[in-house]
Scaffold this motif. Structure first.
Motif, PDB file in Angstrom:
ATOM      1  N   ALA A   1      88.215  46.352 107.220  1.00 40.68           N
ATOM      2  CA  ALA A   1      86.819  46.269 107.644  1.00 40.68           C
ATOM      3  C   ALA A   1      86.000  47.483 107.218  1.00 40.68           C
ATOM      4  N   GLU A   2      86.566  48.657 107.318  1.00 41.28           N
ATOM      5  CA  GLU A   2      85.824  49.875 106.962  1.00 41.28           C
ATOM      6  C   GLU A   2      85.494  49.910 105.468  1.00 41.28           C
ATOM      7  N   SER A   3      86.469  49.574 104.627  1.00 41.08           N
ATOM      8  CA  SER A   3      86.243  49.542 103.173  1.00 41.08           C
ATOM      9  C   SER A   3      85.230  48.464 102.800  1.00 41.08           C
ATOM     10  N   ALA A   4      85.322  47.315 103.463  1.00 39.45           N
ATOM     11  CA  ALA A   4      84.401  46.215 103.178  1.00 39.45           C
ATOM     12  C   ALA A   4      82.969  46.611 103.525  1.00 39.45           C
ATOM     13  N   GLU A   5      82.781  47.253 104.678  1.00 40.77           N
ATOM     14  CA  GLU A   5      81.437  47.676 105.069  1.00 40.77           C
ATOM     15  C   GLU A   5      80.885  48.717 104.097  1.00 40.77           C
ATOM     16  N   SER A   6      81.713  49.662 103.706  1.00 41.19           N
ATOM     17  CA  SER A   6      81.283  50.692 102.766  1.00 41.19           C
ATOM     18  C   SER A   6      80.883  50.068 101.422  1.00 41.19           C
ATOM     19  N   ARG A   7      81.686  49.129 100.946  1.00 38.64           N
ATOM     20  CA  ARG A   7      81.390  48.456  99.675  1.00 38.64           C
ATOM     21  C   ARG A   7      80.083  47.669  99.786  1.00 38.64           C
ATOM     22  N   ALA A   8      79.913  46.955 100.902  1.00 31.57           N
ATOM     23  CA  ALA A   8      78.710  46.136 101.080  1.00 31.57           C
ATOM     24  C   ALA A   8      77.452  46.998 101.095  1.00 31.57           C
ATOM     25  N   ARG A   9      77.499  48.091 101.822  1.00 32.92           N
ATOM     26  CA  ARG A   9      76.320  48.975 101.871  1.00 32.92           C
ATOM     27  C   ARG A   9      76.043  49.587 100.505  1.00 32.92           C
ATOM     28  N   GLY A  10      77.102  49.911  99.764  1.00 31.55           N
ATOM     29  CA  GLY A  10      76.949  50.444  98.415  1.00 31.55           C
ATOM     30  C   GLY A  10      76.343  49.444  97.442  1.00 31.55           C
ATOM     31  N   ARG A  11      76.538  48.172  97.734  1.00 31.11           N
ATOM     32  CA  ARG A  11      75.996  47.117  96.877  1.00 31.11           C
ATOM     33  C   ARG A  11      74.597  46.670  97.311  1.00 31.11           C
ATOM     34  N   GLY A  12      74.064  47.299  98.374  1.00 25.66           N
ATOM     35  CA  GLY A  12      72.679  47.035  98.739  1.00 25.66           C
ATOM     36  C   GLY A  12      72.428  46.192  99.968  1.00 25.66           C
ATOM     37  N   TRP A  13      73.474  45.818 100.711  1.00 26.82           N
ATOM     38  CA  TRP A  13      73.257  45.059 101.940  1.00 26.82           C
ATOM     39  C   TRP A  13      72.671  45.992 102.988  1.00 26.82           C
TER      40      TRP A  13
ATOM     41  N   THR B   1      72.133  45.164 106.288  1.00 22.81           N
ATOM     42  CA  THR B   1      72.802  44.974 107.571  1.00 22.81           C
ATOM     43  C   THR B   1      74.182  44.383 107.319  1.00 22.81           C
ATOM     44  N   VAL B   2      75.191  44.991 107.916  1.00 22.20           N
ATOM     45  CA  VAL B   2      76.559  44.494 107.809  1.00 22.20           C
ATOM     46  C   VAL B   2      77.056  44.301 109.233  1.00 22.20           C
ATOM     47  N   ARG B   3      77.524  43.092 109.533  1.00 30.11           N
ATOM     48  CA  ARG B   3      77.947  42.768 110.897  1.00 30.11           C
ATOM     49  C   ARG B   3      79.404  42.341 110.886  1.00 30.11           C
TER      50      ARG B   3
ATOM     51  N   LEU C   1      75.043  40.713 105.784  1.00 27.11           N
ATOM     52  CA  LEU C   1      76.350  40.200 105.411  1.00 27.11           C
ATOM     53  C   LEU C   1      77.217  40.224 106.666  1.00 27.11           C
ATOM     54  N   ASN C   2      77.873  39.112 106.946  1.00 24.30           N
ATOM     55  CA  ASN C   2      78.698  38.970 108.139  1.00 24.30           C
ATOM     56  C   ASN C   2      80.176  38.950 107.764  1.00 24.30           C
ATOM     57  N   PHE C   3      80.967  39.681 108.510  1.00 23.36           N
ATOM     58  CA  PHE C   3      82.416  39.683 108.333  1.00 23.36           C
ATOM     59  C   PHE C   3      83.071  39.179 109.605  1.00 23.36           C
ATOM     60  N   GLU C   4      84.042  38.297 109.473  1.00 25.35           N
ATOM     61  CA  GLU C   4      84.937  37.985 110.582  1.00 25.35           C
ATOM     62  C   GLU C   4      86.168  38.851 110.361  1.00 25.35           C
ATOM     63  N   VAL C   5      86.455  39.699 111.340  1.00 25.86           N
ATOM     64  CA  VAL C   5      87.521  40.691 111.199  1.00 25.86           C
ATOM     65  C   VAL C   5      88.623  40.419 112.217  1.00 25.86           C
TER      66      VAL C   5
ATOM     67  N   CYS D   1      83.802  35.859 105.216  1.00 28.20           N
ATOM     68  CA  CYS D   1      82.558  36.576 104.956  1.00 28.20           C
ATOM     69  C   CYS D   1      81.484  35.559 104.578  1.00 28.20           C
ATOM     70  N   TRP D   2      80.258  35.772 105.136  1.00 31.93           N
ATOM     71  CA  TRP D   2      79.158  34.863 104.793  1.00 31.93           C
ATOM     72  C   TRP D   2      77.827  35.621 104.847  1.00 31.93           C
TER      73      TRP D   2
END
Length: 71
Positions: A23-35, A37-39, A56-60, A68-69
C-alpha cells in the motif's frame, strides 16, 4: 447561465498496475504520477459511489493492494 466547468484531466495510468504492490509503495507511485487523492480502503468497506476526478482508490488487504479503481 454560467458555463459548465471542465474538470481537469486525470493522469493517464493503468489502475491494474498497482495490484500486488504494498500500500505504501502504491500510494507513493500514484502521487508521483499525478493523482491528487489516493484512498486506501479495507476489503468490504462501505463507501459512497460518487466519482471524484483525480482520485485513485485502493482496496488493501494485509498491506497489499488487491483492487484498484478510478474516482
Amino acid at each position: 447561465m454560467a458555463p459548465i466547468p471542465t474538470p481537469p484531466a486525470q493522469p493517464h495510468d493503468d489502475p491494474e498496475s498497482y495490484v500486488g504492490l504494498d500500500a505504501e509503495s502504491a500510494e507513493s507511485r500514484a502521487r508521483g504520477r499525478g493523482w491528487t487523492t489516493v484512498r486506501a480502503l479495507p476489503p468490504g468497506s462501505i463507501i459512497t459511489m460518487e466519482f471524484v476526478v483525480g482520485r485513485l482508490n485502493f482496496e488493501v488487504d494485509a498491506g497489499t493492494v488487491v483492487r484498484c479503481w478510478l474516482g
